[in-house]
Design a protein around this motif. Structure first.
Motif, PDB file in Angstrom:
ATOM      1  N   GLU A 136     -64.380   3.244  21.433  1.00 47.05           N
ATOM      2  CA  GLU A 136     -63.098   3.897  21.207  1.00 47.05           C
ATOM      3  C   GLU A 136     -63.298   5.201  20.448  1.00 47.05           C
ATOM      4  OE1 GLU A 136     -59.314   1.857  20.645  1.00 47.05           O
ATOM      5  OE2 GLU A 136     -59.306   2.676  18.601  1.00 47.05           O
ATOM      6  N   VAL A 150     -55.344   7.552  19.903  1.00 47.22           N
ATOM      7  CA  VAL A 150     -56.547   7.485  20.732  1.00 47.22           C
ATOM      8  C   VAL A 150     -56.840   8.868  21.297  1.00 47.22           C
ATOM      9  CG1 VAL A 150     -57.466   6.578  22.898  1.00 47.22           C
ATOM     10  CG2 VAL A 150     -56.301   5.049  21.301  1.00 47.22           C
ATOM     11  N   GLY A 155     -54.412   1.186  16.059  1.00 53.70           N
ATOM     12  CA  GLY A 155     -54.447   0.542  17.357  1.00 53.70           C
ATOM     13  C   GLY A 155     -54.495  -0.965  17.341  1.00 53.70           C
ATOM     14  N   THR A 181     -52.666   8.834  13.451  1.00 55.28           N
ATOM     15  CA  THR A 181     -53.811   8.543  14.308  1.00 55.28           C
ATOM     16  C   THR A 181     -53.356   8.323  15.735  1.00 55.28           C
ATOM     17  OG1 THR A 181     -55.717   7.088  14.645  1.00 55.28           O
ATOM     18  CG2 THR A 181     -53.706   6.060  13.819  1.00 55.28           C
ATOM     19  N   TRP A 234     -57.628   2.638   9.926  1.00 58.14           N
ATOM     20  CA  TRP A 234     -57.913   2.585  11.366  1.00 58.14           C
ATOM     21  C   TRP A 234     -56.573   2.522  12.077  1.00 58.14           C
ATOM     22  CZ3 TRP A 234     -61.771   4.394  13.722  1.00 58.14           C
ATOM     23  CH2 TRP A 234     -62.055   4.083  15.067  1.00 58.14           C
ATOM     24  N   ARG A 275     -61.110   7.943  18.456  1.00 55.47           N
ATOM     25  CA  ARG A 275     -59.798   7.956  17.806  1.00 55.47           C
ATOM     26  C   ARG A 275     -59.674   9.189  16.923  1.00 55.47           C
ATOM     27  NH1 ARG A 275     -55.370   4.976  16.890  1.00 55.47           N
ATOM     28  NH2 ARG A 275     -56.035   3.427  18.436  1.00 55.47           N
TER      29      ARG A 275
END
Length: 961
Positions: free
Chosen positions: A24, A137, A16, A135, A14, A26
């Motif tokens: 969210e 957003v 953030g 990754t 994951w 992503r």
């Protein structure tokens, strides 16, 4: 099912920093060199909550299917031919983590798991998710939007100016993205089990509209927002989807330069009671006006600051609180807490609350602190309530109320639809120029001709910053729209400059699509709009056609309804819920058998139910869900559906697999028998939307009757694995039937009473629902049986009558059991012809209310597409065509047509293992003769039984395997 964690080398990732961020979106991507010469590869992946997969910029699929996190489903894709050997390739995944529970998802944490393997003689893992993935957003998607409904996640709002799809392909520079965080290995909490997807991928079939229905120039209300009162006032409710109750206040300051008239509106307030104070003056609530779910109040605002205080109390299940203000003068909203606040709103309270609200629960909605707070007249009075004050966080305030923009339009002018605008609905034709009006918005309504469910797509050419708002709804007539309140079925798209395409990642159901053009600084050209119809992949094997056009139409709307309500499970409806209701699905499964012959979707649904045991040993009524809710009858119908699946498929291993779960929950229910031997419990003791007496506490007759039937059905399943247990269950069923006859039969009415209340008093209500339940469960015998059979064939006027198409299914089963096919077919025609006459393309959730009980003359039903109502698709195939299995797995089939008032009929019924039985018959009622033709696979043993009193000419045609 397989649950092999050892095969996974990939790690959960994951980004953030937040564990479970709210709404969210992503992006994840990995570019890698692929040197497998034959290009043969398989990719496995899953995510929390949902994903879209891209390979080298090509969208491949969506998932995962709804599942419990202890047995999380993963998908597998064959990438042969999609990966380029000897070159760099890119895997990209867009993940939407809900950050809240829904009716098809329990809150977990954000996560993605991917593993790429070569296939062949020496398979190797060539790519896994780990800390080398990048990754970021998904910046184009606004996270601060409203919930679509309490059952569903969030409204979609996408800004194409800040996000394009280049990130999904090779060559994109992701050096500015962060490295993914490694969370742990496969099998980590909360995803303790991983199982392969047990059904095929859902369809994505482009369907196009049929016409532009309306064109209007509109000016919507000035300002609006949607507030999450539930999570604000009851913070722990973010971890479950149960009802909550609370009492509190909402405060803000309205600043205007000049005195003005304004309207305060709540276009979709739900079950929240609202009263309003301006500068300490409580307004007369009798001044509220508005249609159906809308409430509006006209007020006078003085120049300067007006302190607005809303008194809020009631029950909230998860849908947002829609709130707006309309004024011709400019105004702004400010926080009473000053400029440091992140939103204009603050809450005062809650002064009382319940985290799991149920009907009839005792609570004090007006405690002392709440009553004192009613005296707050301005910012200066807040000091005395400092301990109660909490500002609304940014995530609990939506940027815009899109639903309100469509339903609250102070100015609207209908215009003639120019012929050139119809180009908008035609594939591969010239585009349509949408007219733009200075100082106003343009709205068109597009009719897809019938209801559909899936993903909206469009291609548009516009100036940057042009806003397209889309709103799907199910019904309109004479310019009036049936807004489904508590469903925010909207989408916002902010255009970048030029020509662009968009494919929505969010499923929605509708027939009509309103498209509003706002903030346009130049021409707007609509090149294409369509829907990717998405459902469980089934061939339309079933057929029905007869001499009665009405029955043909009824069968067709039943077929289309059932197909739309087959997703990764059966769902109740494709629009406002999309929920796998366990009891609904029993009837839906039977309809499906006769229309499509699908069995894997049934098996998957049935297997999901025992996974709710950690929530309740009685099993939850919709799964997997964050709402811990039990309808006992729904569990009993699940048991029936398990047995019917075994009978249809012949899958005796499934009987052995399910029996321990069936026995476990039946034992749990039996622990709730009282001293009279009857089920006596608190709960949602529901069967039908009708005024039957089914209290939340007490002895409910229909519930006891269906428990008796479930015990008998459990014994049927036990016969495959535990004959001793089967005998015990049959004994328990007979004991319960005897108790029902002793306590619930009322001699004075010669009928079964609806219930005994918790205080021991007998109900004064007698209903057809209770008599039907008794008959189907085999409760009455002797004279009681004759009396109940007579009532079913001629319902007493003083009894509560059947109230919904769902309950009609059981009534029709009872009529068929009595061989009263004349009454069955007549009732089908009478009830469903109302839908057909209103041009329905799908079956409604409820029968129309009497005109005097409607909030609007055209308020015909709640949901216009509801699969629990599609029973004709089953009854017409089973009884008019007369096809039914006579053995587990249907190796023997009986064809016994019931002709009723028909002269002829023909059609087909699917067989469980593939193939079908084709039936056609033609009757000469004067001569009492009938010609019957049956075509079936050679392996199927056939028995054809002509209608009683008819001489038959039978032709059997066998098809080789």
């Amino acid at each position: 099912m397989q649950n092999d964690l050892n095969m996974w080398q990939a790690r959960w990732i994951w980004g953030g920093g937040a564990v479970s961020p709210r709404n969210e979106w992503r992006c994840f991507r990995k570019t890698f060199f692929y040197d497998n010469a034959n290009g043969s590869a398989s990719l496995k992946l899953t995510a929390d909550s949902r994903y879209i997969l891209y390979v080298n910029g090509v969208r491949l699929g969506r998932g995962p299917v709804r599942s419990w996190q202890s047995a999380l489903s993963y998908d597998e894709y064959d990438l042969t031919g999609l990966l380029i050997p000897g070159a760099h390739n890119t895997i990209a995944v867009l993940v939407n983590h809900y950050g809240i529970p829904t009716f098809q998802y329990l809150r977990g944490r954000g996560g993605l798991l991917v593993q790429l393997e070569t296939t062949g003689e020496n398979p190797q893992v060539v790519l896994v998710t780990d800390g080398t993935w990048k990754t970021a957003v998904y910046e184009g998607m606004n996270p601060f939007t409203a919930r679509m409904s309490c059952q569903l996640p969030f409204v979609e709002s996408f800004d194409a100016r800040v996000q394009d799809e280049a990130w999904t392909g090779c060559g994109y520079d992701d050096s500015h993205w962060e490295s993914a965080d490694e969370l742990g290995t496969a099998g980590m909490e909360p995803w303790t089990g991983l199982v392969p997807r047990d059904i095929p991928m859902l369809t994505e079939e482009p369907v196009y509209p049929v016409r532009v229905e309306e064109l209007s120039r509109v000016r919507p209300r000035s300002w609006g927002t949607v507030l999450d009162l539930r999570n604000h006032f009851v913070p722990n409710s973010q971890h479950h989807a149960n009802n909550v109750q609370f009492t509190g206040y909402l405060a803000t300051v309205i600043r205007t330069k000049a005195a003005t008239k304004a309207t305060i509106g709540i276009p979709d307030g739900g079950r929240t009671s609202v009263s309003i104070s301006l500068n300490g003056n409580w307004l007369d609530t009798s001044g509220w006006y508005g249609e159906m779910g809308e409430r509006y109040l006209d007020v006078e605002l003085a120049a300067g600051d007006t302190f607005l205080l809303m008194d809020l109390k009631g029950t909230i299940h998860g849908h947002g609180f829609h709130f707006g203000i309309h004024s011709e003068e400019a105004f702004q909203l400010l926080s009473p807490l000053g400029a440091s606040a992140t939103t204009p709103f603050m809450g005062i309270g809650p002064f009382s609350s319940f985290e799991e609200a149920v009907e009839g629960q005792t609570w004090d909605p007006e405690p002392a602190g709440y009553l004192r707070a009613r005296g707050i007249a301005g910012v200066g009075d807040l000091e005395n309530f400092r301990d109660w004050i909490r500002p609304f966080s940014r995530e609990h305030v939506s940027d815009e109320d899109l639903f309100g923009l469509f339903v609250w339009t102070p100015e609207k002018t209908r215009l003639a639809v120019p012929h050139t605008l119809q180009n908008a609905v035609m594939a591969n034709t010239a585009s349509a120029i949408i007219p733009v009006f200075p100082g106003a918005d343009t709205e068109i309504v597009i009719d897809f001709g019938r209801e559909y469910s899936g993903y909206v797509e469009f291609e548009v050419e516009a100036a940057g910053g042009t806003i397209l708002d889309l709103y799907g709804f199910e019904y309109m007539r004479n310019g009036w729209r049936h807004h489904t309140y508590q469903l925010d079925n909207t989408l916002r798209y902010v255009c970048r400059e030029g020509k662009q395409r968009y494919s929505s990642p969010i499923r929605r159901g509708f027939r009509y699509l309103a498209v509003a053009v706002r903030n346009a600084s130049g021409p707007v050209r609509l090149h294409r709009v369509n829907l990717l119809q998405s459902n469980y992949p089934v061939a339309q094997v079933g057929r029905f056609h007869s001499s009665d056009p009405m029955l043909n139409d009824i069968w067709e709307i039943s077929r289309h309804t059932t197909r739309l309500c087959m997703e990764d499970t059966f769902v109740d409806c494709p629009a406002y819920e999309q929920v796998f209701w366990v009891g609904d699905a029993r009837n839906e499964a039977l309809v499906n058998y006769y229309l499509f012959g699908g069995s894997e979707i049934v098996k998957r649904c049935l297997r999901l139910v025992p996974g709710s045991r950690f929530q309740s040993e009685l099993y939850v009524d919709q799964v997997p869900s964050g709402w811990n809710s039990v309808i006992p009858n729904w569990t009993f119908f699940w048991i029936t559906a398990c047995a019917e699946y075994v009978q249809f498929t012949g899958d005796t291993d499934f009987a052995a697999e399910m029996y321990p779960h069936v026995r476990s929950t039946l034992d749990a229910y039996r622990q709730r028998l009282d001293e009279h031997g009857l089920l006596n419990m608190k709960g949602w003791n529901f069967l039908d939307w009708a005024p039957i007496d089914q209290p939340r506490d007490g002895t409910v007759a229909h519930q006891n009757m269906f428990l008796a039937k479930a015990l008998d059905t459990g014994a049927f399943l036990a016969d495959y694995t535990d004959r001793t247990g089967g005998a015990e269950l049959r004994r328990q069923a007979e004991e319960l039937k005897a108790a029902i006859n002793r306590r619930l039969w009322r001699e004075e009415k010669q009928a079964y009473v609806d219930c005994i209340h918790a205080d021991g008093t007998f109900s004064h209500v007698f209903s057809m629902q209770t008599q039907v339940a008794a008959f189907l469960a085999g409760v009455p015998d002797g004279e009681k049986l004759k009396r109940v059979a007579d009532m079913i064939q001629s319902p007493p006027a003083g009894f509560v009558q059947i109230g919904s198409p769902f309950m009609s299914f059981f009534y029709h089963e009872a009529l068929a059991k009595l061989d009263r096919y004349d009454l069955l077919f007549a009732d089908l025609r009478s009830r469903y012809s109302e839908m057909v006459d209103e041009e329905a393309t799908t079956c409604w959730e409820t029968y129309p209310k009497p005109l005097e009980e409607r909030a609007h003359p055209l308020e015909l039903t709640r949901s216009h597409c509801h699969a629990w109502s599609a029973g004709p698709g089953y009854f017409l195939g089973r009884h008019v065509l007369g096809v039914r299995g006579d053995s587990d797995g249907w190796s023997r089939v009986i064809v016994e047509p019931q002709i009723g008032s028909l002269d002829w009929a023909r059609g087909a019924v699917p067989l469980p293992g593939g193939g079908r039985v084709d039936v056609s018959w033609q009757a000469d009622k004067g001569k009492r003769t009938i010609r019957i033709r049956v075509e079936a696979p050679a392996a199927v043993e056939l028995q054809v039984i002509p209608p009683e009193g008819y001489t038959a000419s039978v032709e059997e045609v066998r098809v080789s395997e």
